[in-house]
Write a protein that holds these residues in place. Structure first.
Motif, PDB file in Angstrom:
ATOM      1  N   ASN A 187       0.828  -1.197   0.000  1.00  0.00           N
ATOM      2  CA  ASN A 187       0.000   0.000   0.000  1.00  0.00           C
ATOM      3  C   ASN A 187       0.869   1.258   0.000  1.00  0.00           C
ATOM      4  O   ASN A 187       1.739   1.427   0.857  1.00  0.00           O
ATOM      5  CB  ASN A 187      -0.923  -0.017   1.219  1.00  0.00           C
ATOM      6  N   LEU A 188       0.624   2.141  -0.946  1.00  0.00           N
ATOM      7  CA  LEU A 188       1.455   3.342  -1.118  1.00  0.00           C
ATOM      8  C   LEU A 188       1.434   4.238   0.106  1.00  0.00           C
ATOM      9  O   LEU A 188       2.473   4.731   0.554  1.00  0.00           O
ATOM     10  CB  LEU A 188       0.990   4.099  -2.359  1.00  0.00           C
ATOM     11  N   SER A 189       0.255   4.467   0.671  1.00  0.00           N
ATOM     12  CA  SER A 189       0.169   5.335   1.847  1.00  0.00           C
ATOM     13  C   SER A 189       0.983   4.788   3.003  1.00  0.00           C
ATOM     14  O   SER A 189       1.699   5.526   3.694  1.00  0.00           O
ATOM     15  CB  SER A 189      -1.295   5.490   2.279  1.00  0.00           C
ATOM     16  N   MET A 190       0.870   3.468   3.235  1.00  0.00           N
ATOM     17  CA  MET A 190       1.595   2.862   4.342  1.00  0.00           C
ATOM     18  C   MET A 190       3.096   2.946   4.111  1.00  0.00           C
ATOM     19  O   MET A 190       3.868   3.219   5.044  1.00  0.00           O
ATOM     20  CB  MET A 190       1.168   1.400   4.517  1.00  0.00           C
ATOM     21  N   LEU A 191       3.533   2.712   2.880  1.00  0.00           N
ATOM     22  CA  LEU A 191       4.959   2.759   2.582  1.00  0.00           C
ATOM     23  C   LEU A 191       5.502   4.168   2.820  1.00  0.00           C
ATOM     24  O   LEU A 191       6.561   4.337   3.437  1.00  0.00           O
ATOM     25  CB  LEU A 191       5.186   2.310   1.141  1.00  0.00           C
ATOM     26  N   CYS A 192       4.757   5.173   2.358  1.00  0.00           N
ATOM     27  CA  CYS A 192       5.209   6.559   2.568  1.00  0.00           C
ATOM     28  C   CYS A 192       5.314   6.897   4.051  1.00  0.00           C
ATOM     29  O   CYS A 192       6.216   7.633   4.468  1.00  0.00           O
ATOM     30  CB  CYS A 192       4.252   7.521   1.885  1.00  0.00           C
ATOM     31  N   ASN A 193       4.402   6.361   4.855  1.00  0.00           N
ATOM     32  CA  ASN A 193       4.425   6.645   6.280  1.00  0.00           C
ATOM     33  C   ASN A 193       5.651   6.077   6.980  1.00  0.00           C
ATOM     34  O   ASN A 193       5.956   6.474   8.113  1.00  0.00           O
ATOM     35  CB  ASN A 193       3.166   6.085   6.947  1.00  0.00           C
ATOM     36  N   PRO A 217      -5.952  11.070  -7.446  1.00  0.00           N
ATOM     37  CA  PRO A 217      -4.677  11.045  -8.166  1.00  0.00           C
ATOM     38  C   PRO A 217      -3.665  12.082  -7.727  1.00  0.00           C
ATOM     39  O   PRO A 217      -2.457  11.820  -7.739  1.00  0.00           O
ATOM     40  CB  PRO A 217      -5.107  11.247  -9.626  1.00  0.00           C
ATOM     41  N   TYR A 218      -4.098  13.284  -7.327  1.00  0.00           N
ATOM     42  CA  TYR A 218      -3.095  14.268  -6.898  1.00  0.00           C
ATOM     43  C   TYR A 218      -2.419  13.829  -5.614  1.00  0.00           C
ATOM     44  O   TYR A 218      -1.233  14.108  -5.385  1.00  0.00           O
ATOM     45  CB  TYR A 218      -3.699  15.668  -6.778  1.00  0.00           C
ATOM     46  N   ARG A 219      -3.158  13.130  -4.744  1.00  0.00           N
ATOM     47  CA  ARG A 219      -2.543  12.610  -3.524  1.00  0.00           C
ATOM     48  C   ARG A 219      -1.594  11.461  -3.837  1.00  0.00           C
ATOM     49  O   ARG A 219      -0.544  11.313  -3.202  1.00  0.00           O
ATOM     50  CB  ARG A 219      -3.624  12.148  -2.554  1.00  0.00           C
ATOM     51  N   ILE A 220      -1.974  10.657  -4.819  1.00  0.00           N
ATOM     52  CA  ILE A 220      -1.074   9.581  -5.254  1.00  0.00           C
ATOM     53  C   ILE A 220       0.225  10.173  -5.788  1.00  0.00           C
ATOM     54  O   ILE A 220       1.318   9.720  -5.454  1.00  0.00           O
ATOM     55  CB  ILE A 220      -1.774   8.720  -6.327  1.00  0.00           C
ATOM     56  N   GLU A 221       0.106  11.228  -6.609  1.00  0.00           N
ATOM     57  CA  GLU A 221       1.317  11.866  -7.126  1.00  0.00           C
ATOM     58  C   GLU A 221       2.151  12.465  -5.998  1.00  0.00           C
ATOM     59  O   GLU A 221       3.384  12.385  -6.014  1.00  0.00           O
ATOM     60  CB  GLU A 221       0.956  12.950  -8.145  1.00  0.00           C
ATOM     61  N   ARG A 222       1.493  13.051  -5.015  1.00  0.00           N
ATOM     62  CA  ARG A 222       2.224  13.644  -3.899  1.00  0.00           C
ATOM     63  C   ARG A 222       3.009  12.577  -3.138  1.00  0.00           C
ATOM     64  O   ARG A 222       4.170  12.808  -2.753  1.00  0.00           O
ATOM     65  CB  ARG A 222       1.244  14.357  -2.966  1.00  0.00           C
ATOM     66  N   MET A 223       2.407  11.416  -2.931  1.00  0.00           N
ATOM     67  CA  MET A 223       3.116  10.343  -2.229  1.00  0.00           C
ATOM     68  C   MET A 223       4.248   9.776  -3.082  1.00  0.00           C
ATOM     69  O   MET A 223       5.346   9.490  -2.577  1.00  0.00           O
ATOM     70  CB  MET A 223       2.133   9.242  -1.828  1.00  0.00           C
ATOM     71  N   LEU A 224       4.005   9.624  -4.375  1.00  0.00           N
ATOM     72  CA  LEU A 224       5.075   9.161  -5.255  1.00  0.00           C
ATOM     73  C   LEU A 224       6.226  10.163  -5.289  1.00  0.00           C
ATOM     74  O   LEU A 224       7.400   9.778  -5.358  1.00  0.00           O
ATOM     75  CB  LEU A 224       4.527   8.938  -6.666  1.00  0.00           C
ATOM     76  N   THR A 225       5.895  11.447  -5.227  1.00  0.00           N
ATOM     77  CA  THR A 225       6.938  12.472  -5.183  1.00  0.00           C
ATOM     78  C   THR A 225       7.791  12.326  -3.931  1.00  0.00           C
ATOM     79  O   THR A 225       9.020  12.479  -3.980  1.00  0.00           O
ATOM     80  CB  THR A 225       6.304  13.877  -5.223  1.00  0.00           C
TER      81      THR A 225
END
Length: 309
Positions: A187-193, A217-225
């Motif tokens: 999960n992207l959110s968990m990984l970013c945390n 999608p903008y939040r997804i891009e922010r986490m990928l950034t």
């Protein structure tokens, strides 16, 4: 002698909200031949959690000590990140080395990445009880992939790449291969945390898979950034995107959508292929993925093959 796999069901994160659906899921798993044992605190509740922190830590320890072939979470939600400093790492690792399949998704990503970072422990990204067995029907592919892993016969998985992936990476159409790379992610959110903590694995040259739910999608891009600027994405040999769903676009977006984010990501990482279409995430059809194991990733035409056997 136990003929069918022994499945231990426990709740390390959010509380189970629908007990009727939970019982339906248990009947379905038993009908598939699984010897199911439910943790005594599986239906506990404290606030939004499946019990107090100590209760959920005890449930994880009971799962590790159960001798089960598979330890499966009831659901994700939230709750594991606050337990990471106190997880029974040695017990989880010992159970996995004996052959226990620790499986889950979403919030479970926190535990998976933490045990990989702390102990190198392999786990499985895959279904959860309430996500996949409690609804109106069980997806045949999800069931088959889970059965293969539970019986110890899984050697790989595959999927058909969307045409846009080959348009973005024309060289893939001629054949492309990554050999002996660590598969990791979730999960992207968990990984970013976990960035900046001792619970994010320092994987270099890996195959990173990502999914998320309910994130615009903008939040997804922010986490990928964040992962890009932290040097995580550029250190991988491939990035594989699963499902990103259950969000709502608005007129304000003016055409900004998930495809926009994927195109932007590829522009930032010209040397790292970004593959899409992986059947994994908060969707009915999901494959099993061995987090922390070494894999081969091959693209032949539009067919992507992920092999670990």
């Amino acid at each position: 002698m136990r003929v069918m796999p022994f499945l231990y069901v426990y709740s390390p994160s959010g509380a189970v909200r629908d007990r009727v659906a939970f019982r339906r899921a248990m009947r379905r798993l038993q009908a598939q031949g699984y010897d199911v044992q439910v943790d005594p605190a599986a239906l506990a509740r404290h606030q939004r959690f499946a019990g107090h922190d100590d209760e959920r830590l005890a449930a994880i320890a009971r799962a590790a000590a159960s001798g089960a072939d598979v330890a499966m979470t009831t659901r994700g939600g939230y709750g594991l990140t606050r337990l990471l400093p106190r997880l029974p790492y040695e017990a989880i690792d010992a159970a996995a080395r004996r052959g226990m399949v620790w499986v889950g998704l979403s919030d479970f990503t926190a535990l998976q990445l933490a045990v990989l970072a702390q102990r190198g422990t392999p786990t499985w990204a895959g279904p959860a009880v309430m996500e996949d067995w409690a609804g109106d029907a069980v997806d045949d592919i999800t069931q088959a992939c889970f059965d293969d892993v539970a019986h110890g016969v899984a050697e790989g998985t595959g999927w058909r790449l969307p045409a846009e992936t080959l348009h973005a990476h024309p060289a893939l159409a001629q054949g492309w291969h990554v050999h002996d790379a660590v598969l990791w992610g979730g999960n992207l959110s968990m990984l970013c945390n976990l960035v900046g903590t001792p619970y994010l694995p320092a994987v270099q040259g890996g195959v990173l898979f990502l999914e998320d739910v309910g994130e615009h999608p903008y939040r997804i891009e922010r986490m990928l950034t964040q992962l890009l600027l932290a040097g995580v994405l550029g250190a991988q040999r491939a990035i594989v995107l699963g499902a990103f769903n259950r969000y709502t676009l608005t007129p304000h977006d003016r055409g900004f959508k998930l495809a926009t984010v994927v195109a932007w990501l590829r522009a930032q990482l010209p040397e790292v292929p970004v593959l899409t279409g992986l059947p994994f995430g908060h969707v009915p059809t999901k494959v099993m993925l061995p987090v922390g194991r070494r894999v081969d990733l091959t693209v032949q035409g539009r067919e992507a093959l992920l092999l670990w056997g």
